[in-house]
Motif scaffolding. Structure first.
Motif, PDB file in Angstrom:
ATOM      1  N   SER A  20      51.861   9.531 -21.467  1.00 42.03           N
ATOM      2  CA  SER A  20      52.257   8.307 -22.162  1.00 42.03           C
ATOM      3  C   SER A  20      53.425   8.586 -23.090  1.00 42.03           C
ATOM      4  N   ALA A  30      55.330   3.510 -22.111  1.00 43.32           N
ATOM      5  CA  ALA A  30      55.348   3.937 -20.712  1.00 43.32           C
ATOM      6  C   ALA A  30      54.096   4.738 -20.417  1.00 43.32           C
ATOM      7  N   LEU A  32      52.367   6.983 -17.215  1.00 40.18           N
ATOM      8  CA  LEU A  32      52.524   7.581 -15.891  1.00 40.18           C
ATOM      9  C   LEU A  32      51.157   7.953 -15.364  1.00 40.18           C
ATOM     10  N   ALA A  36      50.403  12.423 -11.100  1.00 38.86           N
ATOM     11  CA  ALA A  36      51.788  12.235 -10.691  1.00 38.86           C
ATOM     12  C   ALA A  36      52.434  13.574 -10.335  1.00 38.86           C
ATOM     13  N   GLN A  47      51.441   5.457 -10.376  1.00 33.13           N
ATOM     14  CA  GLN A  47      52.430   4.479 -10.799  1.00 33.13           C
ATOM     15  C   GLN A  47      53.008   4.860 -12.155  1.00 33.13           C
ATOM     16  N   LEU A  48      54.277   4.532 -12.351  1.00 34.88           N
ATOM     17  CA  LEU A  48      54.904   4.583 -13.669  1.00 34.88           C
ATOM     18  C   LEU A  48      55.060   3.138 -14.129  1.00 34.88           C
ATOM     19  N   TRP A  63      55.512   6.350  -8.329  1.00 35.43           N
ATOM     20  CA  TRP A  63      56.077   7.644  -8.710  1.00 35.43           C
ATOM     21  C   TRP A  63      56.253   8.461  -7.437  1.00 35.43           C
ATOM     22  N   CYS A  68      55.579  15.830 -13.365  1.00 35.82           N
ATOM     23  CA  CYS A  68      56.262  15.478 -14.612  1.00 35.82           C
ATOM     24  C   CYS A  68      55.675  16.306 -15.755  1.00 35.82           C
ATOM     25  N   LEU A  71      57.640  13.169 -20.875  1.00 36.14           N
ATOM     26  CA  LEU A  71      57.992  11.756 -20.756  1.00 36.14           C
ATOM     27  C   LEU A  71      58.293  11.231 -22.148  1.00 36.14           C
ATOM     28  N   ALA A  81      62.152  11.097 -17.916  1.00 34.21           N
ATOM     29  CA  ALA A  81      61.089  11.918 -17.355  1.00 34.21           C
ATOM     30  C   ALA A  81      61.683  13.269 -16.970  1.00 34.21           C
TER      31      ALA A  81
END
Length: 287
Positions: A20, A30, A32, A36, A47-48, A63, A68, A71, A81
């Motif tokens: 987050s 945001a 994620l 991911a 999903q992002l 995504w 990642c 973020l 990212a």
């Protein structure tokens, strides 16, 4: 404001299972999705998603990238990212892809363990246990990777956080907590051992900038000795010790342990954040 996590599609693991990033001053959030970039996560299509501060979804998209490791939001409210592979992706808050670039040969060769997004820079921790600062994040012409001094660590740090530069265009420094119970301060030229013995620390969290009127007495005396101006910014550093389960608040130079709180918790918290400049929130569990 209270968000309905179920309505937002937050999994049973709660926010702790997601990456987050919240923009400052009531900006967008945001999230994620879990797994991911991790082929072993069992999540088919993470999903992002970007939400407003009121909980309304602004935009969401699949995504389709690697793992990642960082973020965050830049000073221009662009979502950044950072990938384990040593690359960065940049979107607008509405999901438009703005940029994709490599972070330099060293980061791409070794890969990254973690990354912190600053208003106009990145602090990167490589798998070679070196810290790197990406300077001028928002300018393709001026963007450059700056290796910080080598701490010569035998194992990855237990926590890393950035010290933002005080001058515009400056290169961030790094606070690095080690398994040897101390904290190191890294800049471009040298490594300074703060000679602490109360670690190892699993969370390092600098306070938001604040004015002298809200500072502790110890920091006031420190500032007077340094002959700073009246509007100088004073910051503190919160550090959680995994060996004693105590929360420490240090002066900005780590020379003074201004406060210590024994939580008596059976395990370290999953998160430590500042609430304004005068309080800290510690979180255990998922929701």
């Amino acid at each position: 404001m209270r968000w309905d996590l179920d309505a937002l599609g937050i999994p049973d693991g709660g926010l702790s299972s997601l990456l987050s990033a919240a923009a400052p001053n009531g900006g967008p959030l945001a999230l994620l999705g879990a797994g991911a970039g991790d082929p072993d996560s069992g999540v088919a299509a993470p999903q992002l998603r970007v939400y407003s501060a009121s909980g309304e979804m602004i935009r969401g998209w699949p995504w389709l990238h690697g793992r990642c490791v960082g973020l965050g939001w830049s000073g221009r409210h662009e979502l950044v990212a950072v990938l384990e592979s040593g690359h960065a992706l940049v979107w607008s808050m509405h999901g438009a892809r703005l940029a994709e670039f490599g972070l330099g040969a060293a980061c791409e060769a070794h890969g990254l363990l973690s990354a912190e997004v600053l208003p106009d820079a990145l602090l990167l921790l490589g798998k070679d246990c070196r810290c790197y600062a990406l300077h001028a994040l928002g300018s393709e012409a001026e963007r450059r990777l700056v290796p910080l001094a080598d701490p010569r660590l035998a194992a990855p740090p237990t926590a890393v956080t950035a010290v933002e530069p005080t001058a515009p265009g400056g290169v961030p420094r790094a606070l690095v907590a080690t398994s040897t119970r101390t904290i190191l301060l890294l800049d471009e030229r040298e490594v300074q051992d703060q000679l602490l013995t109360s670690g190892p620390f699993c969370h390092l969290v600098p306070s938001p900038s604040r004015k002298l009127a809200a500072a502790s007495r110890a920091s006031v005396r420190e500032r007077k000795r340094s002959n700073d101006t009246e509007d100088a910014v004073i910051r503190l550093v919160a550090a959680y010790s995994s060996s004693t389960n105590a929360l420490h608040v240090f002066s900005s130079d780590l020379a003074r342990n201004l406060s210590e709180f024994q939580t008596h918790a059976p395990r370290p918290p999953t998160g430590v954040v500042w609430c304004g400049s005068d309080a800290l929130l510690l979180r255990w569990g998922g929701r």
